[in-house]
Scaffold this active site. Structure first.
Site, PDB file in Angstrom:
ATOM      1  N   CYS A 221       0.801  -1.227   0.000  1.00 58.67           N
ATOM      2  CA  CYS A 221       0.000   0.000   0.000  1.00 58.67           C
ATOM      3  C   CYS A 221       0.837   1.282   0.000  1.00 58.67           C
ATOM      4  O   CYS A 221       0.325   2.353  -0.283  1.00 58.67           O
ATOM      5  CB  CYS A 221      -0.939   0.003   1.204  1.00 58.67           C
TER       6      CYS A 221
ATOM      7  N   HIS B  61      -3.303   7.347   2.825  1.00 58.18           N
ATOM      8  CA  HIS B  61      -3.687   6.071   2.219  1.00 58.18           C
ATOM      9  C   HIS B  61      -5.115   5.764   2.639  1.00 58.18           C
ATOM     10  O   HIS B  61      -5.477   5.897   3.810  1.00 58.18           O
ATOM     11  CB  HIS B  61      -2.733   4.974   2.702  1.00 58.18           C
TER      12      HIS B  61
ATOM     13  N   ASN C 109      -9.975   0.173  -0.361  1.00 54.18           N
ATOM     14  CA  ASN C 109      -8.511   0.195  -0.280  1.00 54.18           C
ATOM     15  C   ASN C 109      -7.941  -0.265  -1.623  1.00 54.18           C
ATOM     16  O   ASN C 109      -7.979  -1.445  -1.952  1.00 54.18           O
ATOM     17  CB  ASN C 109      -8.053  -0.718   0.847  1.00 54.18           C
TER      18      ASN C 109
END
EC number: 2.3.1.180
Length: 323
Positions: free
Chosen positions: A114, A250, A280
């Site tokens: 990520c 994020h 996500n």
């Protein structure tokens, strides 16, 4: 005089197919309210047949190039942050290069889960600062739903697909002020995919490829770690929390985002949030949020942006930018 890497333009791409929480209720033992309360997610985009990490990356790149009034043959660097490449090799960056028609230039992938787009941004920033490259295309792209276990309600509700692109050019005006990249492999058991080329696949659907996560432990570590990197980033630039105009985090979980904002003493109105619409998207998420905020006119030239991400590895990173 210092040379900065400055953002010229951004772009993004999302699959047309949308999977809502209501859709997931028909697939796994969950419900819309449960998902929203724990994550803030309402829907996510899902790649269909014919869509891959590279095809989404190319769409985002073309949009960024058009907005910068550039052609692909002006680029001399492509860095792609991804943990879901089309192929083992060639790299997704090479596939993007081929599709854009700019052979011969530097092109490679960065896998930091990520944190991939922050890592890719940090790498490209250094290349431009040294003068080795002049025009860089930084991409974060993922098709994470291809490795989701749709029977695991703890993880399948979290992830979506998409791609983001940023074009950097050298400037004497401040741009990327600093980037900070970190990793700690000792936490590898908390968030991972346990199959691969070298370790081998399993005699299971999709070769046993699926995301495994110990959610509570990841949440606690992410909040603590992101708080520390915020402090580190501001200290390195001799800046105060109040000097930051926008937090672009994020997009993993709204509770993590809110906890980070609280540590910055920032109102949520100063935080770019897209997790509700995208879920996500791993390495794509920070860039997608940045692109939406710039495209909508929220972020304006001269404002100070703090980008940060945390992902499997563990990896984490930040970028302080004067846009």
């Amino acid at each position: 005089m210092r040379t900065y890497a400055r953002i010229s333009s951004t772009g993004s791409a999302l699959p047309e197919k949308i999977l809502t929480n209501s859709d997931l209720e028909k697939m796994v033992d969950t419900d819309d309210q449960w998902i929203q309360d724990r994550t803030g997610i309402k829907q996510r985009h899902v790649a269909v047949d014919g869509e891959t990490t590279s095809t989404l990356a190319v769409q985002a790149a073309k949009q960024a190039l058009q907005r910068a009034n550039m052609t692909a043959d002006e680029l001399d660097l492509i860095v792609v942050g991804t943990t879901t490449p089309d192929l083992v090799f060639p790299s997704t960056a090479c596939l993007v290069q081929k599709a854009l028609g700019c052979p011969g230039i530097t092109a490679f992938d960065v896998n930091a889960a990520c944190s991939g787009s922050i890592y890719a941004l940090g790498v490209a920033d250094k290349f431009i600062q040294t003068g080795q490259h002049k025009k860089a295309l930084v991409i974060g792209a993922e098709t994470l739903t291809r490795m989701v276990d749709w029977t695991d309600r703890a993880t399948c509700v979290l992830f979506g697909d998409g791609a983001s692109a940023i074009i950097l050019e050298p400037s004497q005006e401040p741009g990327i002020l600093s980037t900070h990249l970190h990793a700690d492999g000792s936490h590898d058991d908390l968030l991972n995919a346990t199959v691969g080329v070298s370790s081998g696949l399993k005699n299971e659907p999709n070769g046993g490829l699926k995301i495994r996560m110990k959610g509570n432990e990841v949440f606690k570590t992410a909040v603590l770690t992101l708080g520390k990197i915020v402090t580190q980033t501001l200290k390195a630039n001799h800046m105060k929390k109040s000097d930051v105009d926008w937090l672009i985090p994020h997009q993993a979980n709204l509770r993590i985002i809110a906890a980070t904002a609280k540590k910055l003493n920032m109102d949520m109105d100063q935080v770019i949030v897209t997790v509700d619409k995208h879920g996500n998207t791993s390495a794509a998420s920070v860039g997608l949020a940045l692109d939406e905020a710039i495209s909508s006119g929220k972020i304006k030239r001269g404002e100070v942006l703090l980008l940060e991400a945390f992902g499997g590895g563990f990896t984490w990173g930040s970028a302080l930018i004067k846009y």
